[in-house]
Design a protein around this motif. Structure first.
Motif, short mmCIF file in Angstrom:
data_model
loop_
_atom_site.label_atom_id
_atom_site.label_comp_id
_atom_site.label_asym_id
_atom_site.label_seq_id
_atom_site.Cartn_x
_atom_site.Cartn_y
_atom_site.Cartn_z
N GLY A 143 -46.38 5.73 -39.77
CA GLY A 143 -45.87 7.08 -39.94
C GLY A 143 -45.51 7.45 -41.36
O GLY A 143 -45.86 6.76 -42.33
N GLU A 144 -44.79 8.56 -41.47
CA GLU A 144 -44.33 9.08 -42.75
C GLU A 144 -42.91 9.60 -42.57
O GLU A 144 -42.57 10.11 -41.50
CB GLU A 144 -45.25 10.21 -43.21
N GLU A 145 -42.09 9.49 -43.62
CA GLU A 145 -40.69 9.88 -43.52
C GLU A 145 -40.28 10.75 -44.70
O GLU A 145 -40.79 10.59 -45.80
CB GLU A 145 -39.79 8.64 -43.46
N VAL A 146 -39.35 11.64 -44.44
CA VAL A 146 -38.80 12.48 -45.49
C VAL A 146 -37.30 12.63 -45.22
O VAL A 146 -36.87 12.65 -44.07
CB VAL A 146 -39.49 13.87 -45.54
N GLY A 147 -36.53 12.69 -46.28
CA GLY A 147 -35.09 12.81 -46.09
C GLY A 147 -34.42 13.60 -47.20
O GLY A 147 -35.01 13.82 -48.28
N TYR A 148 -33.19 14.03 -46.91
CA TYR A 148 -32.40 14.83 -47.85
C TYR A 148 -30.95 14.36 -47.75
O TYR A 148 -30.39 14.32 -46.65
CB TYR A 148 -32.52 16.31 -47.48
N VAL A 149 -30.37 13.97 -48.87
CA VAL A 149 -28.99 13.49 -48.86
C VAL A 149 -28.04 14.68 -48.82
O VAL A 149 -28.02 15.51 -49.73
CB VAL A 149 -28.70 12.62 -50.10
N ILE A 150 -27.28 14.77 -47.74
CA ILE A 150 -26.34 15.87 -47.55
C ILE A 150 -25.05 15.61 -48.33
O ILE A 150 -24.53 16.48 -49.02
CB ILE A 150 -26.02 16.07 -46.05
N CYS A 151 -24.52 14.41 -48.19
CA CYS A 151 -23.30 14.04 -48.90
C CYS A 151 -23.24 12.54 -49.10
O CYS A 151 -23.93 11.78 -48.42
CB CYS A 151 -22.05 14.53 -48.13
N GLY A 152 -22.43 12.11 -50.06
CA GLY A 152 -22.30 10.68 -50.34
C GLY A 152 -23.39 10.18 -51.27
O GLY A 152 -24.24 10.94 -51.75
N GLU A 153 -23.36 8.87 -51.52
CA GLU A 153 -24.35 8.22 -52.37
C GLU A 153 -24.97 7.05 -51.64
O GLU A 153 -24.27 6.26 -51.01
CB GLU A 153 -23.71 7.73 -53.67
N VAL A 154 -26.29 6.96 -51.70
CA VAL A 154 -26.99 5.89 -51.01
C VAL A 154 -28.02 5.23 -51.93
O VAL A 154 -28.51 5.86 -52.88
CB VAL A 154 -27.71 6.38 -49.73
N GLU A 155 -28.29 3.99 -51.65
CA GLU A 155 -29.39 3.29 -52.30
C GLU A 155 -30.50 3.14 -51.28
O GLU A 155 -30.28 2.57 -50.21
CB GLU A 155 -28.95 1.92 -52.80
N LEU A 156 -31.66 3.68 -51.58
CA LEU A 156 -32.83 3.60 -50.71
C LEU A 156 -33.81 2.61 -51.32
O LEU A 156 -34.20 2.75 -52.49
CB LEU A 156 -33.48 4.98 -50.57
N SER A 157 -34.19 1.61 -50.54
CA SER A 157 -35.19 0.64 -51.00
C SER A 157 -36.47 0.86 -50.23
O SER A 157 -36.46 0.88 -48.99
CB SER A 157 -34.68 -0.79 -50.79
#
Length: 200
Positions: A143-157
């Motif tokens: 598949g394929e994924e898309v995302g949007y950070v609404i709040c906070g801080e994340v590390e995406l690997s």
């Protein structure tokens, strides 16, 4: 606030019970024993029994393994028929799924934006990640994924690369690449996350 927290806890509990019942149903339909499913999925028989009885939650990678063994998909495990004719899903009424509450990946709750239905080509959740929380993984699937950070801080690997994301940042990647994420901030993070085809 206390009342809202209690309602949220009850919704998570209901989701865990539903997950357990559906896993047990899928296992029984296939005529498989607890031991056979546990061995094939790489977990203990006692843990699988707790999951089926709503007393434990599987990590996301384990849930992927379980549905593969049972030849089903994660979406069916959480299928919802609520909503106004399957179009509107009101704030505060969307199902919450705590996949990792008792295992590695602690602190992640999925809020269903699109309740599962065989007719949907998309799957959409808001991933709420508590401070210090992280997905168990990495995982990979079609598949394929898309995302949007609404709040906070994340590390995406993703694959061999890691990215520090803040509110307003977005991402897209092929799901075949191994991926996982963690909250690296000092508050709860929320990510609006869409993938296709539905996998969980």
């Amino acid at each position: 606030m206390a009342k809202q927290a209690k309602v949220a806890d009850e919704m998570v509990l209901t989701a865990e019970m539903r997950l357990g019942m559906r896993l047990k149903l899928a296992r029984q339909i296939r005529g498989m024993t607890l031991k056979a499913v546990a061995e094939a999925a790489g977990c203990s028989e006692s843990l699988l029994s707790k999951i089926e009885n709503g007393k434990a939650s599987p990590s996301l990678p384990m849930l992927h393994r379980l549905v593969q063994v049972l030849e089903t998909n994660i979406g069916w495990m959480f299928e919802e028929v609520d909503g106004e004719e399957g179009i509107i899903f009101r704030a505060g009424a969307r199902p919450l799924i705590a996949l990792d509450s008792l295992r590695q990946g602690d602190g992640i709750t999925l809020e269903r934006v699109i309740p599962y239905s065989p007719g949907h080509l998309l799957q959409c959740n808001i991933h709420h990640v508590d401070e210090g929380g992280a997905s168990a993984g990495p995982i990979r699937h079609v598949g394929e994924e898309v995302g949007y950070v609404i709040c906070g801080e994340v590390e995406l690997s993703v694959g061999e690369r890691s990215f520090h994301l803040k509110p307003g940042d977005s991402f897209v990647f092929e799901s075949e690449l191994p991926h996982h994420y963690r909250n690296v901030g000092t508050e709860r993070a929320s990510i609006f996350w869409v993938n296709t085809p539905p996998t969980f």
